[in-house]
Design an enzyme around this catalytic site. Structure first.
Site, mmCIF file in Angstrom:
data_model
loop_
_atom_site.group_PDB
_atom_site.id
_atom_site.type_symbol
_atom_site.label_atom_id
_atom_site.label_comp_id
_atom_site.label_asym_id
_atom_site.label_seq_id
_atom_site.Cartn_x
_atom_site.Cartn_y
_atom_site.Cartn_z
ATOM 1 N N GLY A 1 -2.858 -3.230 -2.160
ATOM 2 C CA GLY A 1 -1.585 -3.800 -1.752
ATOM 3 C C GLY A 1 -1.644 -4.413 -0.369
ATOM 4 O O GLY A 1 -2.615 -4.243 0.387
ATOM 5 N N ASN B 1 -0.919 6.133 2.556
ATOM 6 C CA ASN B 1 -1.122 6.556 1.170
ATOM 7 C C ASN B 1 -2.213 7.618 1.137
ATOM 8 O O ASN B 1 -3.258 7.459 1.760
ATOM 9 C CB ASN B 1 -1.533 5.339 0.320
ATOM 10 N N SER C 1 -5.202 6.157 -1.646
ATOM 11 C CA SER C 1 -5.248 4.702 -1.584
ATOM 12 C C SER C 1 -6.545 4.171 -2.189
ATOM 13 O O SER C 1 -7.641 4.626 -1.837
ATOM 14 C CB SER C 1 -5.142 4.234 -0.122
ATOM 15 N N SER C 2 -6.423 3.231 -3.092
ATOM 16 C CA SER C 2 -7.608 2.585 -3.663
ATOM 17 C C SER C 2 -8.189 1.641 -2.622
ATOM 18 O O SER C 2 -7.539 0.682 -2.220
ATOM 19 C CB SER C 2 -7.243 1.801 -4.930
ATOM 20 N N THR D 1 -1.654 2.734 -8.220
ATOM 21 C CA THR D 1 -2.701 3.471 -8.928
ATOM 22 C C THR D 1 -2.114 4.380 -9.993
ATOM 23 O O THR D 1 -2.603 4.441 -11.128
ATOM 24 C CB THR D 1 -3.534 4.287 -7.926
ATOM 25 N N SER E 1 0.839 -1.189 0.000
ATOM 26 C CA SER E 1 0.000 0.000 0.000
ATOM 27 C C SER E 1 0.879 1.245 0.000
ATOM 28 O O SER E 1 1.778 1.383 0.825
ATOM 29 C CB SER E 1 -0.906 0.005 1.238
ATOM 30 N N GLY E 2 0.623 2.147 -0.940
ATOM 31 C CA GLY E 2 1.406 3.367 -1.052
ATOM 32 C C GLY E 2 2.614 3.257 -1.944
ATOM 33 O O GLY E 2 3.405 4.202 -2.044
ATOM 34 N N GLU F 1 -1.390 -4.958 3.405
ATOM 35 C CA GLU F 1 -1.620 -3.957 4.445
ATOM 36 C C GLU F 1 -1.379 -4.524 5.835
ATOM 37 O O GLU F 1 -1.725 -5.674 6.115
ATOM 38 C CB GLU F 1 -3.058 -3.414 4.382
#
Length: 756
Positions: free
Chosen positions: A368, A115, A118-119, A28, A23-24, A370
Site C-alpha cells: 500500500g 502494520n 506488513s507485506s 493481506t 499500508s495497514g 507509504e
C-alpha cells in the site's frame, strides 16, 4: 459462467481482483479471505458432482417438502454444508494454494510502524479453474522484496517474521543443529535487535512457526529441504554478528575468535579462510589473463557482508516462490508417467480435476501507499506502483465508463476526476523521470547520492508535482505530490540500493560451497530469471522434457561474468508494466481497504482519516459516476434470460433462452456487448422508481430502447476488443423485441405496485 462454459459456444473471461489501500488497511487479510472463498467454491463444485444417496434425498424431502408434493429444488440440487478453511483435504490443490500464504508471510512479512503483518513485497496469484469451476492450479509472481530490512530497521519495526519464529517455536533439539542455544533470543543478533520483538496484534511467533511447518509439509517440502531452508536463514542470523578487525595497513580481516564464525561456515558450507578472502578482498582484471587482488577497508568489508546477507536472503525467497509454484502449478495429465498408478487412479475418479484450465482469477495483493518519517528508495518504488494502479482504476471505473455513455449517445455530463499521469511522468518518463535519472547514475562510474540529487534538481524542478526548497536541497531531499498526498524522500542510499550489487568474490564463495543448496542460491543470485521465468501465470507451465524428477534445487549454471545486470528500479518497472498488461487482459474487480484510524486500535472510527482515504483513492468520484450512470449493462438476450420470470405470462410459453445454441454469449461477466440494454439509472426518485423517462427513448406507454452499436464489443475496461461473432439479424431482432416487451411489462407492474 464467469469461468467459461462447458462447450465451445461460450467465451471465457479471465478475471482479476485488485486489493488496494494504504499500508495497514487490511489487504493481506482480505486477500486470504478471497482465496479461501474461491477455494471453498471449488470444493463445493466438486461435492455437487457427487451423487447423493437415496436415504439422504428422502431425508431432505421430509425436512423440506415441496408444495407440489414432489421433490423440491433443494432435494434435487442439494447445497452442501458450508466449508470451513480447515476442512480441505491436506493434499488437495485447494489446501496447497491456501497454504502458500503462511510460507510467504513468514519470509516476506514484517512488523512496521503502521502494520504488524506488513507485506514487504507484492504478489499476484493467478488461480486457474476448469469450465465447471474446479480449481486445478495456481501461479504466484512476486515483486520488489524489501531486502534492506535485513540489515536495518527503523525504531519500532522488526525484521522478517521467520527469524523470530525460529527462535520462539523451534524445538531445542533442532536448534542445536543450527548452532543455536535454547535460550537464544532476538536480542542476541544484530539483525533482530532493533528493540522491537513482539507484535501488537496479539499473534504469537510460536504459533506462526507451527503454521509455517504445517504449510511446508502440505506443499511437499521434504524434511531435508526444510532443514536446508532454515539452515540458510539461521546462517544469516549468525553472519550479522560477524565482526572485522584491521591490520597495520588498515586492511579488513575477519575476527577469528568470533563465536559466530564457525556456525556461519558450517551452515554455508565454506571455510573461514574462503569467507575472509571473499569479504575482505577483491580482484581487478589486469589484461586478458591476469588479475590483481586488493584488500578492503573495514567499512567496505562490512558493506560486503551486508550485500551477501541481502543477496542470499533474496535468493532464498525466490527459491521458496519457485518451490511453491512447482507444487501448485497445473500439470497436463497427458504427460503423466505411465508408471504412476496413483495419478492414473485419481484421473479416473476425478477427471474434472485434470481438465485444462478454462479461465483464471488473479488476486493482486500489492504494498500500500507509504509515507514515514524517512522515506527512501523503497517507498518511491512502492508509491510509484500505487500511482500506476490508481491510474488503471481511474481508467476502468471513471474514464472508460463515461466515454462509453457518450459513444452510445446517452445524455451525459462528464464527471471530472483527478488525473495522475504527470506524477507517473515525473517518476518514470524516459530521460527525465527520477527512476531513469537514477539508472543513468548507476551506469556511470563514480556517481554518488549527491550527484543523483543534483541531477534530479536540474531536470525536475520545473515540474508541478515536484518541489525542493532550500532546506530540502541542503540535505538532498525532494518532495512529490502523490495522489494520496505529499511525500518527502531522502536520497541517501538511492544509488547503492538501486545497484544492489554483490561482489563477484561473494558469489564465487557460494558457488564453491560444499552445500548444494547454497550453490543453488548462488545460481539464483547470478540469474534470478532462471527460477522466476519458469512459470508464466498467463499460460500453463511448460512440461518437463523428462519424466525423471529433478533435484529440487538443481539449475543450470550461468556464467558469473554476465554484465549489465538490470537495476532494481529497472527490473521493478518492467515487472509493473507486465502486471498492468496482464490486468488489462482481464475483467478487473476492485476491493478498496480503508483504515478506520491511524493508531492501530479496534472499535475506533476516525471520520477524517476515512474521508481522506476515500478522497485520495477516487472513491467519491466513482460513487458519483455510479449514481448518475447505469448500474447494469445487459445485452438484450441476457436481460431477457435474467428477468424473464417477471413477465413470463406476457412473453408466452417460448423457451427462456432467446439465443440459439450457435450464438456465442459475448457479454458474460459484465462485458458490454453489441445491442445493449442499459438498466435503470441509480438517480431515481424517493419511491425507488424514476418513471417513464428513466429509460432512454422512453414514452408514457413504456420504454423503447434506442438501438446501439452491434459491430463489435467493448470489454469491461472500455478498450476495444476483438470483434465478436455477431448474432444473426433474426436472433438479434427477436432478442430486442422480447427485451422491449419485457421492459414494458416490468414498467407497468412497477406503476401498479406504486398505486397499491
Amino acid at each position: 459462467e464467469s469461468l467459461g462454459a462447458a462447450d465451445s459456444t461460450h467465451y471465457k473471461c479471465d478475471q482479476s481482483i485488485l486489493v488496494s489501500g494504504e499500508s495497514g488497511a487490511g489487504k493481506t487479510v482480505t486477500t486470504k479471505f478471497v482465496m479461501k472463498y474461491l477455494a471453498a467454491l471449488s470444493q463445493r463444485s466438486s461435492l455437487e458432482k457427487q451423487p447423493q444417496r437415496a436415504y439422504l434425498k428422502a431425508q431432505q424431502q421430509r425436512l423440506h417438502p415441496s408444495p407440489s408434493g414432489g421433490y423440491s429444488w433443494a432435494v434435487n440440487n442439494p447445497s452442501p454444508e458450508p466449508i470451513s478453511p480447515t476442512s480441505f483435504l491436506p493434499n488437495s490443490i485447494e489446501s496447497q494454494v491456501l497454504q502458500s500464504n503462511p510460507i510467504l508471510e513468514s519470509f516476506g512479512n514484517a512488523r512496521t510502524l503502521r502494520n504488524d503483518n506488513s507485506s514487504r513485497f507484492g504478489k499476484f496469484i493467478q488461480i486457474q479453474f476448469t469450465a465447471s469451476g474446479k480449481l486445478v492450479g495456481a501461479t504466484i509472481e512476486t515483486y520488489l522484496l524489501e531486502k534492506v530490512r535485513l540489515v536495518t530497521q527503523s525504531l519500532g519495526e522488526r525484521n522478517y517474521h521467520v527469524f523470530y519464529e525460529v527462535m520462539a517455536g523451534m524445538p531445542s533439539s533442532e536448534l542445536r543443529n543450527y548452532c543455536l542455544a535454547a535460550t537464544a533470543t532476538p536480542q542476541d543478533f544484530k539483525m533482530t535487535c532493533s528493540g522491537t520483538y513482539d507484535r501488537r496484534d496479539g499473534v504469537c511467533d510460536k504459533d506462526t512457526y507451527k503454521a509455517l511447518r504445517t504449510a511446508m509439509n502440505t506443499m511437499k517440502f521434504p524434511i531435508e529441504e526444510q532443514h536446508q531452508v532454515f539452515g540458510i536463514a539461521v546462517a544469516l542470523l549468525h553472519a550479522s554478528n560477524l565482526t572485522f578487525g584491521e591490520t597495520d595497513h588498515e586492511q579488513a580481516v575477519l575476527e577469528a575468535d568470533n563465536v559466530h564464525l564457525e556456525p556461519v561456515c558450517l551452515l554455508l558450507g565454506v571455510t573461514p579462510e574462503d569467507l575472509n578472502d571473499a569479504l575482505c578482498s577483491f580482484s581487478i582484471q589486469a589484461g586478458r589473463d591476469g588479475s590483481v587482488t586488493r584488500k578492503m577497508t573495514r567499512p567496505q568489508a562490512e558493506k560486503g557482508l551486508e550485500a551477501l546477507i541481502k543477496a542470499t536472503y533474496g535468493a532464498l525467497f525466490l527459491y521458496l516462490v519457485g518451490k511453491i509454484n512447482d507444487s501448485i502449478a497445473w500439470k497436463d495429465p497427458s504427460l503423466l508417467s505411465d508408471e504412476d498408478d496413483e495419478e492414473e487412479e485419481a484421473l479416473e475418479k476425478h477427471p474434472d480435476e485434470f481438465h485444462r484450465p478454462a479461465a483464471s482469477i488473479g488476486v493482486l495483493d500489492i504494498f500500500g501507499f507509504e509515507t514515514f518519517g524517512v522515506n527512501s528508495f523503497e517507498q518511491l518504488c512502492i508509491n510509484y506502483c500505487n500511482e500506476a494502479l490508481q491510474q488503471q482504476f481511474n481508467a476502468f471505473v471513471l474514464k472508460n465508463e463515461q466515454e462509453e455513455y457518450e459513444r452510445e449517445g446517452i445524455d451525459w455530463s462528464f464527471i471530472e476526476f483527478p488525473e495522475n499521469q504527470d506524477v507517473l511522468d515525473l517518476i518514470d518518463k524516459r530521460g527525465s523521470g527520477i527512476l531513469n535519472i537514477l539508472d543513468d547514475q548507476c551506469r556511470a562510474p563514480g556517481t554518488t547520492d549527491r550527484s543523483f540529487a543534483s541531477d534530479v534538481y536540474s531536470k525536475c524542478s520545473s515540474l508541478t508535482r515536484f518541489t525542493a526548497n532550500r532546506k530540502q536541497v541542503a540535505v538532498f531531499q525532494f518532495e512529490i505530490q502523490h495522489y494520496a498526498g505529499p511525500v518527502e524522500y531522502t536520497t541517501e542510499g538511492f544509488v547503492e540500493k538501486n545497484r544492489d550489487e554483490l561482489p563477484k568474490e561473494a558469489t564465487e564463495l557460494l558457488r564453491g560451497s560444499t552445500n548444494p543448496f547454497a550453490q543453488h542460491l548462488a545460481d539464483i543470485i547470478i540469474d534470478p530469471e532462471s527460477i522466476t521465468s519458469r512459470f508464466d501465470s498467463s499460460t500453463p507451465p511448460p512440461p518437463s522434457e523428462s519424466s525423471t524428477p529433478m533435484t529440487p534445487y538443481k539449475l543450470s549454471r550461468t556464467d558469473s561474468s554476465v554484465a549489465a545486470r538490470m537495476t532494481v528500479g529497472g527490473q521493478f518497472r518492467r515487472q509493473l508494466r507486465h502486471l498492468r498488461g496482464k490486468i488489462d487482459q482481464t475483467c478487473p474487480h476492485y476491493i478498496r481497504c480503508l483504515k478506520p484510524n491511524d493508531n492501530l486500535i479496534p472499535d475506533h472510527f476516525d471520520a477524517m482519516v476515512v474521508a481522506e482515504q476515500l478522497r485520495c483513492g477516487g472513491i467519491l468520484e466513482a460513487v458519483r459516476v455510479s449514481r448518475a450512470g447505469f448500474t447494469q449493462h445487459y445485452p438484450h438476450a441476457d436481460f431477457v434470460r435474467r428477468y424473464r420470470s417477471l413477465g413470463a405470462k406476457e412473453l408466452g410459453s417460448s423457451t427462456p433462452s432467446v439465443v440459439s445454441s450457435s450464438t456465442p454469449d459475448v457479454a458474460r461477466n459484465s462485458w458490454h456487448g453489441g445491442g445493449t440494454s442499459h438498466g435503470t439509472s441509480s438517480s431515481k426518485g424517493a419511491n425507488g422508481w424514476k418513471g417513464s423517462k428513466s429509460w432512454n427513448g422512453g414514452t408514457s406507454n413504456g420504454p423503447v430502447l434506442t438501438p446501439v452499436r452491434s459491430a463489435g464489443y467493448l470489454n469491461s475496461r472500455g478498450f476495444a476488443g476483438t470483434p465478436s461473432p455477431i448474432a444473426s439479424q433474426e436472433v438479434e431482432e427477436s432478442a430486442k423485441s422480447k427485451c422491449n416487451k419485457l421492459l414494458k411489462v416490468i414498467y407497468r407492474k412497477m406503476q401498479q405496485f406504486e398505486k397499491e
